[in-house]
Enzyme design. Structure first.
Site, PDB file in Angstrom:
ATOM      1  CG  ASP A  13      -2.044  -1.108   1.272  1.00  0.00           C
ATOM      2  OD1 ASP A  13      -2.153  -1.604   0.240  1.00  0.00           O
ATOM      3  OD2 ASP A  13      -2.413  -1.769   2.469  1.00  0.00           O
ATOM      4  N   GLY A  40      -4.357  -4.289  -3.878  1.00  0.00           N
ATOM      5  CA  GLY A  40      -5.578  -3.464  -4.126  1.00  0.00           C
ATOM      6  C   GLY A  40      -4.844  -2.153  -4.526  1.00  0.00           C
ATOM      7  CG  HIS A  41      -2.017  -2.006  -7.194  1.00  0.00           C
ATOM      8  ND1 HIS A  41      -1.279  -2.897  -7.848  1.00  0.00           N
ATOM      9  CD2 HIS A  41      -1.716  -2.693  -5.602  1.00  0.00           C
ATOM     10  CE1 HIS A  41      -0.407  -3.537  -7.228  1.00  0.00           C
ATOM     11  NE2 HIS A  41      -0.638  -3.538  -5.963  1.00  0.00           N
ATOM     12  CD  GLN A 228       0.723  -8.787  -2.422  1.00  0.00           C
ATOM     13  OE1 GLN A 228       1.376  -9.394  -3.196  1.00  0.00           O
ATOM     14  NE2 GLN A 228      -0.450  -8.517  -2.704  1.00  0.00           N
TER      15      GLN A 228
HETATM   16  P1  GDP Z   1      -0.973   0.396  -3.611  1.00  0.00           P
HETATM   17  O1  GDP Z   1      -1.351  -0.942  -3.042  1.00  0.00           O
HETATM   18  O2  GDP Z   1       0.748   0.289  -3.284  1.00  0.00           O
HETATM   19  O3  GDP Z   1      -1.115   0.573  -5.001  1.00  0.00           O
HETATM   20  O4  GDP Z   1      -1.240   1.327  -2.660  1.00  0.00           O
HETATM   21  P2  GDP Z   1      -2.838   1.689  -2.212  1.00  0.00           P
HETATM   22  O5  GDP Z   1      -3.717   2.150  -3.370  1.00  0.00           O
HETATM   23  O6  GDP Z   1      -3.574   0.360  -1.586  1.00  0.00           O
HETATM   24  O7  GDP Z   1      -2.799   2.680  -1.237  1.00  0.00           O
HETATM   25  C1  GDP Z   1      -2.231   4.045  -1.499  1.00  0.00           C
HETATM   26  C2  GDP Z   1      -3.228   4.895  -1.115  1.00  0.00           C
HETATM   27  O8  GDP Z   1      -2.706   6.300  -1.020  1.00  0.00           O
HETATM   28  C3  GDP Z   1      -4.517   5.243  -2.144  1.00  0.00           C
HETATM   29  O9  GDP Z   1      -5.595   5.693  -1.706  1.00  0.00           O
HETATM   30  C4  GDP Z   1      -3.914   6.253  -2.850  1.00  0.00           C
HETATM   31  O10 GDP Z   1      -5.054   6.981  -3.599  1.00  0.00           O
HETATM   32  C5  GDP Z   1      -3.327   7.176  -2.037  1.00  0.00           C
HETATM   33  N1  GDP Z   1      -2.097   7.908  -2.461  1.00  0.00           N
HETATM   34  C6  GDP Z   1      -1.150   7.806  -3.167  1.00  0.00           C
HETATM   35  N2  GDP Z   1      -0.446   8.552  -3.192  1.00  0.00           N
HETATM   36  C7  GDP Z   1      -0.797   9.515  -2.633  1.00  0.00           C
HETATM   37  C8  GDP Z   1      -0.176  10.955  -1.871  1.00  0.00           C
HETATM   38  O11 GDP Z   1       0.810  11.501  -2.471  1.00  0.00           O
HETATM   39  N3  GDP Z   1      -0.844  11.578  -1.191  1.00  0.00           N
HETATM   40  C9  GDP Z   1      -2.242  11.243  -0.624  1.00  0.00           C
HETATM   41  N4  GDP Z   1      -3.052  11.803   0.394  1.00  0.00           N
HETATM   42  N5  GDP Z   1      -2.745   9.969  -0.985  1.00  0.00           N
HETATM   43  C10 GDP Z   1      -1.941   9.285  -1.691  1.00  0.00           C
HETATM   44  P1  IMO Z   2      -0.856  -4.184  -2.254  1.00  0.00           P
HETATM   45  O1  IMO Z   2      -0.517  -4.833  -3.476  1.00  0.00           O
HETATM   46  C1  IMO Z   2      -1.124  -4.498   2.034  1.00  0.00           C
HETATM   47  C2  IMO Z   2      -1.027  -8.649   3.935  1.00  0.00           C
HETATM   48  C3  IMO Z   2      -2.303  -9.065   4.611  1.00  0.00           C
HETATM   49  C4  IMO Z   2      -1.833  -9.999   5.583  1.00  0.00           C
HETATM   50  C5  IMO Z   2      -0.763 -10.715   4.782  1.00  0.00           C
HETATM   51  C6  IMO Z   2      -1.081 -12.012   4.183  1.00  0.00           C
HETATM   52  O2  IMO Z   2      -2.048  -3.530  -2.181  1.00  0.00           O
HETATM   53  O3  IMO Z   2       0.075  -3.555  -1.551  1.00  0.00           O
HETATM   54  P2  IMO Z   2      -2.495 -12.904   2.307  1.00  0.00           P
HETATM   55  O4  IMO Z   2      -3.899 -12.618   1.763  1.00  0.00           O
HETATM   56  O5  IMO Z   2      -1.532 -12.302   1.193  1.00  0.00           O
HETATM   57  O6  IMO Z   2      -2.000 -14.231   2.588  1.00  0.00           O
HETATM   58  O7  IMO Z   2      -2.077 -11.866   3.332  1.00  0.00           O
HETATM   59  O8  IMO Z   2      -0.309  -9.824   3.830  1.00  0.00           O
HETATM   60  N1  IMO Z   2      -1.499  -8.236   2.415  1.00  0.00           N
HETATM   61  C7  IMO Z   2      -1.361  -6.915   2.127  1.00  0.00           C
HETATM   62  N2  IMO Z   2      -1.222  -5.796   2.841  1.00  0.00           N
HETATM   63  N3  IMO Z   2      -1.223  -4.565   0.826  1.00  0.00           N
HETATM   64  C8  IMO Z   2      -1.387  -5.677   0.185  1.00  0.00           C
HETATM   65  O9  IMO Z   2      -1.257  -5.576  -1.290  1.00  0.00           O
HETATM   66  C9  IMO Z   2      -1.672  -6.837   0.476  1.00  0.00           C
HETATM   67  N4  IMO Z   2      -1.505  -8.153   0.157  1.00  0.00           N
HETATM   68  C10 IMO Z   2      -1.376  -8.848   1.182  1.00  0.00           C
HETATM   69  O10 IMO Z   2      -3.091  -8.011   5.288  1.00  0.00           O
HETATM   70  O11 IMO Z   2      -1.036  -9.368   6.517  1.00  0.00           O
HETATM   71 MG    MG Z   3      -2.940  -1.780  -2.002  1.00  0.00          MG
END
Ligand code: GDP
Ligand code: IMO
Ligand code: MG
Length: 437
Positions: A13, A40-41, A228
């Protein structure tokens, strides 16, 4: 040829989706190489939010073909849903999306097993992993046990059916032996819906290894999209509180069939602070009002499960280890704007083991028992207490924000080439574009 890998440097994340979307403006192909729909991207374009679990994040740039590599575990129902959702918005993926014939399949009995195990108090002995419950672990177990179903199995449906029932039967009988009270899923229902959806996906299936090598040989750019983060890696993460794939650079190679020679840059993404979803050690976690502020201002809720993300200060030792493990050539730091109101910002530079001032640890340890005993030691930097959201030029950042970036760069010894100042694609400072000469 310039192919780049984008990897998470923390516990996921970090904002990888946003950065992949940004950079795929200049690429020709984007490939997911590990994980599954546990990812979840999030992407924000023109005020509209999209979250992808399996679809590579370059989908909004039609100049890219989208590849799901052999290292990904795919729940066909989720993928089909994403294809349909995109089709409803006018994005047609026929001839543009390619699924590896060697990618393994997550069936609904894998997710059932994942959930049963997490709920089982004896099995977990009070130490849950906190998985997403989506069947990721059980699907990778089948892959390693050499009994998994792959997309290529759909070319012979009779054999596929036989394999499915045999494998599911083995799993469910072992689950039943231990967990007598759980209601087991109906295999006939699972198989018939799996067969139906997988036949719809067959036109997208091919040998993606061959495809990627051909693209690269033509001199086109491939972006490898990690899911991840480094510390959820099955080998190098905070085991057992990890996911079941290699999230580090090795996974990018094995999960696509690309060679080391084909990867020119490895770009690590980190937030300016740290978050973690699920259980496991987190030395810099803040269970105070600052942790709550980061959670609230950063909207730190899981994009897949909606769980609150635990929040804490940035751990520089983590980034140093991420650089070491992945050979980072540059870094992207995200969510600067979340720190805007803070008077002081802390970054962890080393730890004390067991609170003992004579026992200094400079490295992020791989032992979970030691990790749980660490007291972080922080360097404190002054905040800037003015808005940075949406700033697009490094020179326009407040002086203290610039100093923070430079200090992280100095400690990690990797250049920070991109700074993100908001969720939107445009809320970005590009100090040096990865595709600049
Ligand atoms: P990923 O799994 O690495 O793609 O990241 P996620 O999408 O799960 O979580 C990142 C969150 O931060 C998302 O809600 C993005 O929209 C948000 N985000 C990304 N860059 C920024 C930033 O520079 N500032 C803020 N406030 N939110 C951001
Ligand atoms: P992105 O790509 C954050 C975490 C779960 C749990 C552990 C194992 O969005 O960064 P799993 O279901 O993979 O066996 O769970 O890994 N986890 C993540 N945490 N971002 C993710 O993906 C994750 N995918 C798995 O919360 O702790
Ligand atoms: Mg994510």
């Amino acid at each position: 040829m310039a192919n780049i890998a984008i990897l998470g440097c923390q516990w996921g994340d970090e904002g990888k989706g946003k950065i992949v979307d940004l950079l795929t403006e200049k690429t020709n192909a984007v490939v997911r190489f590990q994980g599954g729909n546990n990812a979840g991207h999030t992407i924000w374009v023109d005020g509209k939010k999209s979250v992808f679990h399996l679809m590579p994040s370059g989908v909004f740039h039609p100049n890219n073909i989208l590849v799901i590599g052999n290292g990904v575990v795919i729940n066909p129902h989720i993928l089909w849903e994403e294809i349909n959702q995109l089709s409803e918005t006018g994005i047609d993926l026929k001839g543009r999306l390619f699924i590896s014939d060697s990618a393994h399949i997550i069936t609904n009995f894998h997710s059932a097993i994942d959930k049963i195990r997490e709920e089982d108090k004896i099995l977990t002995k009070g130490s849950k992993i906190g998985t997403t419950g989506l069947g990721i672990g059980p699907a990778y177990e089948d892959k390693c046990a050499r009994v998994g179903l792959r997309f290529m199995d759909f070319y012979d449906m009779d054999l596929c059916e036989e394999k499915f029932y045999h494998n599911a039967g083995l799993h469910l009988s072992s689950v039943q032996a231990v967990h007598k009270n759980y209601e087991l899923p109906n295999l006939d229902d699972i198989y018939s819906s799996l067969k139906e959806v997988s036949l719809k996906l067959l036109p997208f299936v091919c040998d993606t290894l061959d495809l990627l090598h051909k693209i690269s040989d033509k001199g086109e750019h491939i972006l490898l999209e990690g899911a991840q983060g480094c510390f959820l890696d099955i080998d190098h993460g905070t085991y057992p509180f990890v996911t079941s794939s290699n999230t580090t650079i090795g996974g990018a190679l094995t999960g696509t069939g690309m060679s080391t020679k084909m990867i020119d840059q490895v770009i690590g993404v980190s937030k300016f602070y740290a978050t973690r979803v699920g259980e496991g050690p987190f030395p810099t976690e803040l269970n105070d009002e600052i942790g709550a502020l980061l959670q609230e201002k950063g909207h730190e809720k899981g994009a897949t499960t909606g769980r609150d993300r635990r929040c804490g200060w940035l751990d520089v030792c983590q980034l140093q280890k991420a650089s070491l493990l992945n050979g980072l050539t540059s870094m992207v730091l995200t969510k600067l704007d979340v720190l805007d109101t803070l008077a002081e910002i802390k970054i962890c530079t080393h730890y004390l083991v067991g609170g003992d001032v004579d026992k200094i640890e400079n490295k992020f340890p791989n032992r979970t028992d030691i990790l749980s005993e660490l007291t972080p030691v922080y360097e404190t930097l002054p905040g800037w207490q003015s808005p940075t959201k949406g700033i697009r030029e490094f020179s326009e950042l407040p002086k203290n924000a610039k100093s923070l970036v430079k200090r992280i760069e100095e400690l990690v010894k990797v250049p920070v080439t991109i700074v993100s100042t908001g969720p939107d694609r445009l809320d970005t400072i590009i100090r040096k574009h990865p595709f600049a000469d």
